[in-house]
Design a protein around this motif. Structure first.
Motif, mmCIF file in Angstrom:
data_model
loop_
_atom_site.group_PDB
_atom_site.id
_atom_site.type_symbol
_atom_site.label_atom_id
_atom_site.label_comp_id
_atom_site.label_asym_id
_atom_site.label_seq_id
_atom_site.Cartn_x
_atom_site.Cartn_y
_atom_site.Cartn_z
ATOM 1 N N ASN A 157 0.814 -1.220 0.000
ATOM 2 C CA ASN A 157 0.000 0.000 0.000
ATOM 3 C C ASN A 157 0.848 1.271 0.000
ATOM 4 O O ASN A 157 0.411 2.325 0.456
ATOM 5 C CB ASN A 157 -0.922 0.005 1.218
ATOM 6 C CG ASN A 157 -1.936 -1.114 1.153
ATOM 7 O OD1 ASN A 157 -2.569 -1.325 0.117
ATOM 8 N ND2 ASN A 157 -2.066 -1.861 2.232
ATOM 9 N N TYR A 158 2.034 1.138 -0.546
ATOM 10 C CA TYR A 158 2.976 2.243 -0.534
ATOM 11 C C TYR A 158 3.255 2.751 -1.939
ATOM 12 O O TYR A 158 3.069 2.042 -2.929
ATOM 13 C CB TYR A 158 4.303 1.800 0.103
ATOM 14 C CG TYR A 158 4.277 1.839 1.601
ATOM 15 C CD1 TYR A 158 3.456 0.971 2.324
ATOM 16 C CD2 TYR A 158 5.078 2.732 2.309
ATOM 17 C CE1 TYR A 158 3.423 1.015 3.702
ATOM 18 C CE2 TYR A 158 5.067 2.772 3.690
ATOM 19 C CZ TYR A 158 4.234 1.911 4.377
ATOM 20 O OH TYR A 158 4.209 1.942 5.751
ATOM 21 N N ALA A 159 3.698 3.966 -1.991
ATOM 22 C CA ALA A 159 4.240 4.550 -3.210
ATOM 23 C C ALA A 159 5.743 4.662 -3.056
ATOM 24 O O ALA A 159 6.254 4.909 -1.961
ATOM 25 C CB ALA A 159 3.646 5.930 -3.462
ATOM 26 N N MET A 160 6.426 4.473 -4.153
ATOM 27 C CA MET A 160 7.870 4.680 -4.150
ATOM 28 C C MET A 160 8.196 5.680 -5.247
ATOM 29 O O MET A 160 7.538 5.691 -6.298
ATOM 30 C CB MET A 160 8.613 3.366 -4.366
ATOM 31 C CG MET A 160 8.374 2.376 -3.237
ATOM 32 S SD MET A 160 9.475 0.970 -3.285
ATOM 33 C CE MET A 160 10.979 1.729 -2.717
ATOM 34 N N ALA A 161 9.179 6.488 -4.995
ATOM 35 C CA ALA A 161 9.475 7.575 -5.926
ATOM 36 C C ALA A 161 10.970 7.800 -6.062
ATOM 37 O O ALA A 161 11.763 7.402 -5.201
ATOM 38 C CB ALA A 161 8.797 8.863 -5.456
ATOM 39 N N GLY A 175 0.528 5.323 0.861
ATOM 40 C CA GLY A 175 -0.451 6.026 0.057
ATOM 41 C C GLY A 175 0.038 6.254 -1.360
ATOM 42 O O GLY A 175 0.826 5.479 -1.899
ATOM 43 N N GLY A 176 -0.469 7.339 -1.974
ATOM 44 C CA GLY A 176 -0.203 7.581 -3.382
ATOM 45 C C GLY A 176 1.092 8.320 -3.656
ATOM 46 O O GLY A 176 1.748 8.833 -2.746
ATOM 47 N N VAL A 177 1.438 8.368 -4.935
ATOM 48 C CA VAL A 177 2.619 9.105 -5.369
ATOM 49 C C VAL A 177 2.319 10.595 -5.317
ATOM 50 O O VAL A 177 1.296 11.052 -5.850
ATOM 51 C CB VAL A 177 3.000 8.712 -6.814
ATOM 52 C CG1 VAL A 177 4.165 9.565 -7.299
ATOM 53 C CG2 VAL A 177 3.355 7.232 -6.883
ATOM 54 N N ARG A 178 3.189 11.339 -4.689
ATOM 55 C CA ARG A 178 3.074 12.784 -4.668
ATOM 56 C C ARG A 178 4.432 13.396 -4.955
ATOM 57 O O ARG A 178 5.449 12.910 -4.457
ATOM 58 C CB ARG A 178 2.541 13.260 -3.314
ATOM 59 C CG ARG A 178 1.081 12.901 -3.069
ATOM 60 C CD ARG A 178 0.584 13.509 -1.786
ATOM 61 N NE ARG A 178 0.629 14.985 -1.842
ATOM 62 C CZ ARG A 178 0.439 15.756 -0.786
ATOM 63 N NH1 ARG A 178 0.222 15.220 0.394
ATOM 64 N NH2 ARG A 178 0.480 17.065 -0.907
ATOM 65 N N VAL A 186 8.635 16.500 -1.551
ATOM 66 C CA VAL A 186 9.669 15.877 -0.724
ATOM 67 C C VAL A 186 9.174 15.588 0.682
ATOM 68 O O VAL A 186 9.399 14.504 1.230
ATOM 69 C CB VAL A 186 10.909 16.790 -0.674
ATOM 70 C CG1 VAL A 186 11.910 16.313 0.375
ATOM 71 C CG2 VAL A 186 11.578 16.867 -2.047
ATOM 72 N N ALA A 187 8.470 16.522 1.269
ATOM 73 C CA ALA A 187 8.152 16.466 2.694
ATOM 74 C C ALA A 187 7.230 15.321 3.079
ATOM 75 O O ALA A 187 7.196 14.928 4.249
ATOM 76 C CB ALA A 187 7.537 17.785 3.138
ATOM 77 N N VAL A 188 6.490 14.765 2.149
ATOM 78 C CA VAL A 188 5.511 13.733 2.517
ATOM 79 C C VAL A 188 6.098 12.332 2.484
ATOM 80 O O VAL A 188 5.417 11.380 2.835
ATOM 81 C CB VAL A 188 4.260 13.798 1.620
ATOM 82 C CG1 VAL A 188 3.634 15.189 1.687
ATOM 83 C CG2 VAL A 188 4.579 13.429 0.171
ATOM 84 N N TYR A 189 7.332 12.190 2.100
ATOM 85 C CA TYR A 189 7.959 10.875 2.053
ATOM 86 C C TYR A 189 8.666 10.596 3.378
ATOM 87 O O TYR A 189 9.392 11.438 3.892
ATOM 88 C CB TYR A 189 8.919 10.768 0.874
ATOM 89 C CG TYR A 189 8.157 10.636 -0.427
ATOM 90 C CD1 TYR A 189 7.636 11.765 -1.068
ATOM 91 C CD2 TYR A 189 7.897 9.392 -0.983
ATOM 92 C CE1 TYR A 189 6.891 11.643 -2.226
ATOM 93 C CE2 TYR A 189 7.164 9.266 -2.145
ATOM 94 C CZ TYR A 189 6.654 10.402 -2.763
ATOM 95 O OH TYR A 189 5.911 10.279 -3.906
#
Length: 123
Positions: free
Chosen positions: A31-35, A101-104, A107-110
């Protein structure tokens, strides 16, 4: 404990290709996003692209769209960044990051970050 380890950086010439890897461990990333983010000297860290781990949906910054491709290998818990047609302006330290959650493109939300890998593109 979540751990992200990037690899694959190096020195290449303009027009070349390079593939970065981000090996993830410490939990299930269903349930994760990776960026991928990057930071050039004297500049702020910027979003490159990301992937929703569970379904494989990908998102890209306009600056790399059509040249970079993100993929993942569920069995290896590894995310990849295939970079083609590299330009000198792609020179930066590349980081992988993950969040619930989703991809955003922020920077601060990771919550978790790797140590980064240097990519240098000569002209």
């Amino acid at each position: 404990q979540v751990q992200l380890i990037e690899s694959g950086g190096g020195l290449v010439q303009a027009g070349d290709s390079l593939r970065l890897s981000c090996a993830a461990s410490g939990r299930s990333f269903t349930n994760y996003a990776m960026a991928w983010f990057r930071q050039a000297p004297g500049k702020e860290r910027e979003f490159v692209g990301g992937i929703l781990w569970s379904v494989g949906s990908t998102y890209y910054a306009d600056s790399v769209k059509g040249r970079f491709t993100i993929s993942r290998d569920n069995a290896k818990n590894t995310m990849y960044l295939q970079m083609n047609s590299l330009k000198p302006e792609d020179t930066a330290v590349y980081y992988c990051a993950t969040r619930y959650g989703g991809v955003r493109p922020v920077v601060a939300v990771y919550d978790y970050w790797g140590q980064g890998t240097q990519v240098t593109v000569s002209s």
